[in-house]
Design an enzyme around this catalytic site. Structure first.
Site, PDB file in Angstrom:
ATOM      1  N   GLU A   9      -2.544  24.678 -11.617  1.00 34.54           N
ATOM      2  CA  GLU A   9      -2.912  23.346 -12.116  1.00 34.54           C
ATOM      3  C   GLU A   9      -1.794  22.344 -11.830  1.00 34.54           C
ATOM      4  O   GLU A   9      -2.058  21.179 -11.498  1.00 34.54           O
ATOM      5  CB  GLU A   9      -3.187  23.403 -13.633  1.00 34.54           C
ATOM      6  CG  GLU A   9      -4.511  24.071 -13.971  1.00 34.54           C
ATOM      7  CD  GLU A   9      -4.685  24.351 -15.474  1.00 34.54           C
ATOM      8  OE1 GLU A   9      -5.834  24.401 -15.923  1.00 34.54           O
ATOM      9  OE2 GLU A   9      -3.667  24.524 -16.186  1.00 34.54           O
TER      10      GLU A   9
ATOM     11  N   GLU B  11      14.679   6.052 -11.426  1.00 29.88           N
ATOM     12  CA  GLU B  11      13.317   5.521 -11.565  1.00 29.88           C
ATOM     13  C   GLU B  11      12.797   5.061 -10.209  1.00 29.88           C
ATOM     14  O   GLU B  11      11.650   5.311  -9.843  1.00 29.88           O
ATOM     15  CB  GLU B  11      13.290   4.325 -12.533  1.00 29.88           C
ATOM     16  CG  GLU B  11      13.348   4.725 -14.001  1.00 29.88           C
ATOM     17  CD  GLU B  11      13.582   3.537 -14.953  1.00 29.88           C
ATOM     18  OE1 GLU B  11      13.508   3.766 -16.164  1.00 29.88           O
ATOM     19  OE2 GLU B  11      13.861   2.412 -14.481  1.00 29.88           O
TER      20      GLU B  11
ATOM     21  N   ARG C 139      15.098  -3.091 -16.632  1.00 34.03           N
ATOM     22  CA  ARG C 139      15.643  -3.028 -15.286  1.00 34.03           C
ATOM     23  C   ARG C 139      15.236  -1.683 -14.691  1.00 34.03           C
ATOM     24  O   ARG C 139      15.113  -0.702 -15.416  1.00 34.03           O
ATOM     25  CB  ARG C 139      17.167  -3.163 -15.336  1.00 34.03           C
ATOM     26  CG  ARG C 139      17.585  -4.058 -16.488  1.00 34.03           C
ATOM     27  CD  ARG C 139      19.062  -4.298 -16.557  1.00 34.03           C
ATOM     28  NE  ARG C 139      19.361  -5.564 -15.934  1.00 34.03           N
ATOM     29  CZ  ARG C 139      20.216  -5.720 -14.960  1.00 34.03           C
ATOM     30  NH1 ARG C 139      20.870  -4.703 -14.482  1.00 34.03           N
ATOM     31  NH2 ARG C 139      20.422  -6.893 -14.443  1.00 34.03           N
TER      32      ARG C 139
ATOM     33  N   ASP D  19      40.685   6.366 -15.509  1.00 36.57           N
ATOM     34  CA  ASP D  19      41.558   7.196 -14.678  1.00 36.57           C
ATOM     35  C   ASP D  19      41.221   6.972 -13.210  1.00 36.57           C
ATOM     36  O   ASP D  19      41.122   7.905 -12.434  1.00 36.57           O
ATOM     37  CB  ASP D  19      41.366   8.676 -15.057  1.00 36.57           C
ATOM     38  CG  ASP D  19      42.423   9.575 -14.411  1.00 36.57           C
ATOM     39  OD1 ASP D  19      43.509   9.065 -14.073  1.00 36.57           O
ATOM     40  OD2 ASP D  19      42.144  10.779 -14.248  1.00 36.57           O
TER      41      ASP D  19
ATOM     42  N   LYS E 244      32.221  22.683 -11.403  1.00 33.20           N
ATOM     43  CA  LYS E 244      33.498  22.599 -12.112  1.00 33.20           C
ATOM     44  C   LYS E 244      33.533  23.675 -13.194  1.00 33.20           C
ATOM     45  O   LYS E 244      32.632  23.743 -14.024  1.00 33.20           O
ATOM     46  CB  LYS E 244      33.655  21.209 -12.734  1.00 33.20           C
ATOM     47  CG  LYS E 244      34.988  21.009 -13.447  1.00 33.20           C
ATOM     48  CD  LYS E 244      35.176  19.551 -13.859  1.00 33.20           C
ATOM     49  CE  LYS E 244      36.461  19.364 -14.629  1.00 33.20           C
ATOM     50  NZ  LYS E 244      36.660  17.979 -15.066  1.00 33.20           N
TER      51      LYS E 244
ATOM     52  N   GLY F  99      40.233  21.928 -15.253  1.00 32.51           N
ATOM     53  CA  GLY F  99      39.429  22.949 -14.597  1.00 32.51           C
ATOM     54  C   GLY F  99      39.456  22.801 -13.098  1.00 32.51           C
ATOM     55  O   GLY F  99      40.062  21.873 -12.563  1.00 32.51           O
TER      56      GLY F  99
ATOM     57  N   GLU G  90       6.768  22.965 -24.886  1.00 34.37           N
ATOM     58  CA  GLU G  90       7.779  22.945 -23.823  1.00 34.37           C
ATOM     59  C   GLU G  90       7.994  21.521 -23.293  1.00 34.37           C
ATOM     60  O   GLU G  90       9.105  21.132 -22.954  1.00 34.37           O
ATOM     61  CB  GLU G  90       7.393  23.920 -22.701  1.00 34.37           C
ATOM     62  CG  GLU G  90       7.668  25.364 -23.117  1.00 34.37           C
ATOM     63  CD  GLU G  90       7.092  26.399 -22.166  1.00 34.37           C
ATOM     64  OE1 GLU G  90       7.668  27.485 -22.066  1.00 34.37           O
ATOM     65  OE2 GLU G  90       6.054  26.132 -21.525  1.00 34.37           O
TER      66      GLU G  90
HETATM   67  C1  PIT Z   1      32.017  17.247  -4.969  1.00 36.05           C
HETATM   68  C2  PIT Z   1      32.954  17.337  -3.951  1.00 36.05           C
HETATM   69  C3  PIT Z   1      34.290  17.264  -4.273  1.00 36.05           C
HETATM   70  C4  PIT Z   1      34.699  17.147  -5.607  1.00 36.05           C
HETATM   71  C5  PIT Z   1      33.763  17.084  -6.625  1.00 36.05           C
HETATM   72  C6  PIT Z   1      32.412  17.122  -6.301  1.00 36.05           C
HETATM   73  C7  PIT Z   1      34.227  16.941  -8.006  1.00 36.05           C
HETATM   74  C8  PIT Z   1      33.473  16.513  -9.001  1.00 36.05           C
HETATM   75  C9  PIT Z   1      33.911  16.316 -10.366  1.00 36.05           C
HETATM   76  C10 PIT Z   1      35.165  16.690 -10.819  1.00 36.05           C
HETATM   77  C11 PIT Z   1      35.521  16.468 -12.121  1.00 36.05           C
HETATM   78  C12 PIT Z   1      34.615  15.876 -13.029  1.00 36.05           C
HETATM   79  C13 PIT Z   1      33.384  15.480 -12.577  1.00 36.05           C
HETATM   80  C14 PIT Z   1      33.045  15.706 -11.252  1.00 36.05           C
HETATM   81  O1  PIT Z   1      34.977  15.674 -14.327  1.00 36.05           O
HETATM   82  O2  PIT Z   1      35.177  17.304  -3.277  1.00 36.05           O
HETATM   83  O3  PIT Z   1      30.705  17.322  -4.646  1.00 36.05           O
HETATM   84  O4  PIT Z   1      36.728  16.832 -12.596  1.00 36.05           O
END
Ligand code: PIT
Length: 484
Positions: free
Chosen positions: A476, A402, A397, A145, A54, A37, A438
């Protein structure tokens, strides 16, 4: 009610709303592109907060179960150097993951722009990298990765923290129960002064060849593969060139399997021995490779970066008042903390790091006691009591969210838009009131509470329900949040 756990993951909600009505996409700002993506910059229509979103076409999701793991991991991880997932959307065509916006660009680009980093620049970046790897391994997650492109800077500042992104190939190698069990064992073993190690084997080919360890290429490996990749990253940050190369994939793979890399000539002859020693202990066959704890403890990591690190005064009063707040207010503060902008909480992040002496992204009771006692003369039982109450998920921990929830002060969380967002998060059906059902929908997503009787959720409401009509209206809610 004492044992009600609050977890950051509860607040990552999946919305069926039309995302275009909530966020304005800036399609000219493509932040990243992976196999699964594309990541775009976007702005929230009402709060105007920037986000990185994303967009994953459903047609690309080959294995829904695996994809669900990635989301689950992203929801659960809670560390200052790991990208925060705020919410998800889904429509007929795509799934959308809404992340915090990191403005500082990729580590890769900064390394390339500078040719290579000085040792102290490299140490600062590499410490952030190793802290999140260590945190992941402690929590039974291997990233699989790791590469320069998977770290982005939070801001454009020179001393900006790095954030780990993209858990698309990551894997859980231990269950939550196994981790709990192991933590218990570890405390017992720590008491006896012995270290122990476990073996888990993973079996798929994953990752990008440049950073891949030989055992990943063979298809039989464990979380130590991340340490190899981190070693390759350190090599590249320090020298600006990769340790292994080949004119095509086959030659690259052969070079990795051979395992020989150069550490002489330029710029290696000006790089310190401890730095080279660390790399040599990371880019080696699995059997003799050091683990994440040993990397963090390596002499090169311990060399001082800055001398002007004056400690920040720790305010025990903030922590104390958090402990005495009603459960609902604590939950709301967790939500606000989980969504906070880095620049609003930068001082608290520094405070957190000051507590977290061993850099694993969590505060243990020992770390808590020793930091507090530098500033305060509170009796140990009192410090222990505060610790237990701030540790809302009873993990033994204090984790990142938190800590932020407990130390945030009113000028952050009493902002109108924060309160409104928190209220909306509970008020699922948008009828202007929060009901016990909720509350259950948010906090009861933990299987542990599936069978809780409704009394528990009613009790949470009771404290804030001043007119006793069984639910909480916005007035509230505001009053509850403003009460000290
Ligand atoms: C940012 C700035 C940037 C890249 C991203 C976020 C990407 C995030 C990301 C990409 C992935 C994923 C999870 C997080 O699986 O330059 O704020 O493909």
């Amino acid at each position: 009610m004492e044992d009600l756990k609050i977890k950051k993951g509860f607040f990552v909600q999946n919305s069926q709303e039309n995302i275009e009505g909530v966020y304005q996409f800036d399609k000219t700002k493509l932040l990243g592109e992976g196999g699964f993506g594309r990541v775009f910059k976007a702005v929230h229509n009402i709060t105007k907060q920037s986000r990185a979103i994303k967009v994953i076409p459903k047609s690309k999701i080959k294995d829904p179960a695996k994809f669900a793991i990635e989301i689950e991991i992203l929801k659960q991880v809670d560390h200052p150097n790991i990208i925060k997932l705020f919410e998800t959307f889904e429509d007929a065509r795509n799934v959308y993951l809404v992340f915090e916006m990191c403005e500082g660009g990729e580590l890769f680009d900064r390394v390339v722009a500078k040719t290579h980093y000085t040792e102290s620049e490299a140490r600062a970046a590499f410490t952030d990298i190793m802290k999140c790897i260590h945190y992941c391994h402690q929590h039974g997650i291997s990233h699989r990765d790791l590469k320069l492109e998977n770290f982005v800077y939070a801001t454009k500042a020179l001393d900006s923290p790095l954030k780990m992104i993209d858990f698309g190939l990551s894997k859980v190698f231990k269950s939550e129960d196994e981790i709990l069990e192991e933590n218990e064992k570890k405390s017992a073993i720590a008491a006896a002064g012995v270290k122990q190690r476990k073996k888990v084997v993973m079996q798929t080919k994953a990752g990008t060849a440049d950073y891949m360890s030989p055992e990943v290429l063979e298809g039989n490996y464990n979380e130590k593969c991340d340490i190899w990749s981190a070693g390759v990253i350190l090599y590249m940050i320090l020298s600006g060139t990769p340790p292994f190369y080949g004119k095509d994939d086959a030659h690259l793979v052969a070079s990795i399997k051979k395992g020989a890399y150069r550490m002489t000539g330029k710029p290696w002859d000006t790089i310190s021995e401890p730095a080279k020693d660390l790399i040599k202990k990371m880019i080696v066959p699995q059997e003799s490779r050091i683990d994440s704890q040993a990397v963090l403890d390596h002499p090169w990591m311990k060399m001082q970066n800055k001398v002007d690190d004056t400690p920040i005064q720790i305010d025990l009063d903030n922590l104390k008042s958090f402990v005495n707040m009603s459960k609902l207010k604590q939950v709301a503060l967790h939500f606000i903390a989980s969504q906070a902008d880095e620049k609003d909480i930068d001082l608290l992040i520094k405070e957190f790091n000051q507590f977290d002496a061993n850099g694993d992204g969590e505060i243990s009771i020992q770390e808590f006691k020793s930091t507090i006692s530098k500033f305060h003369k509170a009796p140990p039982e009192e410090i222990e009591r505060i610790f237990k109450l701030v540790d809302s998920d009873n993990s033994g921990r204090i984790n990142y969210t938190e800590f932020i929830a407990a130390t945030m002060n009113q000028n952050i969380y009493l902002r109108e838009e924060k309160l409104y967002q928190a209220f909306k998060m509970f008020d699922k059906n948008n009828d202007g009131v929060i009901t016990p059902d909720e509350i259950k929908a948010v906090l009861g997503s933990d299987p542990k509470y599936k069978d809780q009787d409704t009394k528990m959720w009613e009790r949470i409401i009771e404290d804030a329900d001043t007119n006793k009509d069984g639910h909480i209206d916005y007035d509230e809610f505001i009053k509850l949040m403003g009460k000290i």
